[in-house]
Scaffold this motif. Sequence first.
Motif, short mmCIF file in Angstrom:
data_model
loop_
_atom_site.label_atom_id
_atom_site.label_comp_id
_atom_site.label_asym_id
_atom_site.label_seq_id
_atom_site.Cartn_x
_atom_site.Cartn_y
_atom_site.Cartn_z
N VAL A 112 53.10 -37.10 22.36
CA VAL A 112 52.12 -37.59 21.39
C VAL A 112 52.90 -38.01 20.15
O VAL A 112 53.73 -37.24 19.63
N ILE A 113 52.66 -39.24 19.71
CA ILE A 113 53.35 -39.76 18.53
C ILE A 113 52.30 -40.09 17.48
O ILE A 113 51.48 -41.00 17.68
N ASN A 114 52.29 -39.33 16.41
CA ASN A 114 51.35 -39.60 15.32
C ASN A 114 52.00 -40.56 14.33
O ASN A 114 53.21 -40.54 14.14
N ILE A 115 51.17 -41.38 13.68
CA ILE A 115 51.70 -42.24 12.62
C ILE A 115 51.22 -41.68 11.28
O ILE A 115 50.03 -41.76 10.95
N GLY A 116 52.15 -41.07 10.58
CA GLY A 116 51.87 -40.54 9.24
C GLY A 116 52.21 -41.59 8.20
O GLY A 116 51.93 -42.78 8.38
N SER A 117 52.84 -41.15 7.11
CA SER A 117 53.23 -42.11 6.07
C SER A 117 54.17 -41.43 5.08
O SER A 117 54.05 -40.22 4.82
N THR A 118 55.08 -42.22 4.51
CA THR A 118 55.91 -41.67 3.43
C THR A 118 55.07 -41.40 2.18
O THR A 118 55.57 -40.83 1.21
N ALA A 119 53.79 -41.82 2.22
CA ALA A 119 52.89 -41.51 1.10
C ALA A 119 52.94 -40.02 0.78
O ALA A 119 52.81 -39.62 -0.39
N THR A 120 53.16 -39.18 1.81
CA THR A 120 53.11 -37.73 1.60
C THR A 120 54.32 -37.20 0.85
O THR A 120 54.31 -36.07 0.37
N ALA A 135 47.40 -34.29 6.02
CA ALA A 135 46.75 -33.60 7.14
C ALA A 135 47.44 -33.97 8.46
O ALA A 135 47.64 -33.11 9.32
N VAL A 136 47.83 -35.23 8.60
CA VAL A 136 48.53 -35.66 9.83
C VAL A 136 49.85 -34.90 9.97
O VAL A 136 50.19 -34.41 11.06
N ASP A 137 50.60 -34.75 8.87
CA ASP A 137 51.86 -33.97 8.91
C ASP A 137 51.58 -32.55 9.41
O ASP A 137 52.29 -32.02 10.27
N ALA A 138 50.53 -31.94 8.83
CA ALA A 138 50.21 -30.55 9.19
C ALA A 138 49.77 -30.43 10.64
O ALA A 138 50.22 -29.54 11.38
N VAL A 139 48.91 -31.36 11.06
CA VAL A 139 48.40 -31.33 12.44
C VAL A 139 49.55 -31.53 13.44
O VAL A 139 49.57 -30.90 14.51
N LEU A 160 58.82 -34.66 11.79
CA LEU A 160 58.29 -35.78 11.00
C LEU A 160 59.49 -36.68 10.71
O LEU A 160 60.42 -36.26 10.02
N ILE A 161 59.49 -37.88 11.25
CA ILE A 161 60.64 -38.77 11.07
C ILE A 161 60.27 -39.89 10.09
O ILE A 161 59.36 -40.68 10.36
N GLN A 162 60.96 -39.91 8.96
CA GLN A 162 60.71 -40.96 7.97
C GLN A 162 61.38 -42.23 8.47
O GLN A 162 62.60 -42.26 8.62
N VAL A 163 60.58 -43.26 8.74
CA VAL A 163 61.14 -44.54 9.23
C VAL A 163 60.81 -45.56 8.15
O VAL A 163 59.77 -46.22 8.18
N SER A 164 61.71 -45.62 7.16
CA SER A 164 61.28 -46.20 5.88
C SER A 164 62.40 -46.91 5.11
O SER A 164 62.23 -47.16 3.92
N GLY A 165 63.52 -47.17 5.76
CA GLY A 165 64.64 -47.78 5.02
C GLY A 165 65.14 -46.88 3.91
O GLY A 165 65.72 -47.35 2.93
#
Length: 249
Positions: free
Chosen positions: A137-145, A161-165, A241-246
């Motif tokens: 399962v691959i969730n799409i979170g955000s560097t917003a967090t 919440a996505v990070d926690a879940v 949680l993998i930051q894919v963000s340059g």
Amino acid sequence: MGKLQGKVAVVTGASKGIGAGIAKSLAAEGAAVVVNYASSREGADRVVSEIASKGGKAIAVQGDVAKASDVQRLFAESKKTFGQLDILVNNAGVYQFAPLEEISEEHFQRQFQTNVLGLLLVTQEAAKHFGPEGGSVINIGSTATTMLLPATAVYTATKGAVDAVTGVLAKELAPKKIRVNSINPGGVETEGVHALGIIGTDFEKDLTAKTPLGRIGQPNDIAPVAVFLASEDSGWLTGELIQVSGGLR
Ligand code: NAP
């Protein structure tokens, strides 16, 4: 032979943007892909045709991730067509920014319904369909967090919440050999970002300036990491949680 030959993937919100990019990359590695969409039938059909034109397998299935009956139908149709499930990408999401004084019930509910409830309902249903070998399962979170930008409280909260879940379900689903990880993208140029009017603004310039690799991301920057997380190459990773963000944080 592709890394995902013989695998079946469901990608939510794959009619455009990051989801479309991930669907095409999973298919290029041999996975049969279910291209879910909410309202953009044309976009989903385009993704399916592109995959088919390169010899891949895909179908488009409409379904609102925040409606349990739609989610059940999504997996029933996937199973009927492809017979199994190995990979789930929880990409469907909405973003709306507002300062504290403009937050309304509607603003809160729309984003939490799709980004959090939707992700939970879809994963709940998927968990019933993965086989004895488990899946990814691959969730799409955000560097917003990690960026914690002003005027993004509700969106950032949904992705918190996505990070926690991701962490909770990684532990909860591990006995079924289901790995759960999250890709947290930085700014990515997508149809949604264009619709929000961000491209060309000071906000985009600021985001680019804060990105060590010096540009806004593209769906093709994100998709190879989804292929990695879907494949056995990441077989010893769960709860990450993998930051894919340059480099943007
Ligand atoms: P986008 O271009 O707006 O595309 C969103 C996709 O999600 C569309 O396919 C849309 O389907 C689908 N969708 C929306 N609500 C849905 C629902 N209730 N049920 C099923 N599908 C639904 O978005 P994006 O920029 O690619 O973003 C995709 C994900 O990445 C989101 O989770 C977002 O939060 C995250 N993200 C984006 C960025 C960025 O800078 N772009 C950065 C970090 C994280 P329809 O078109 O059919 O409605």
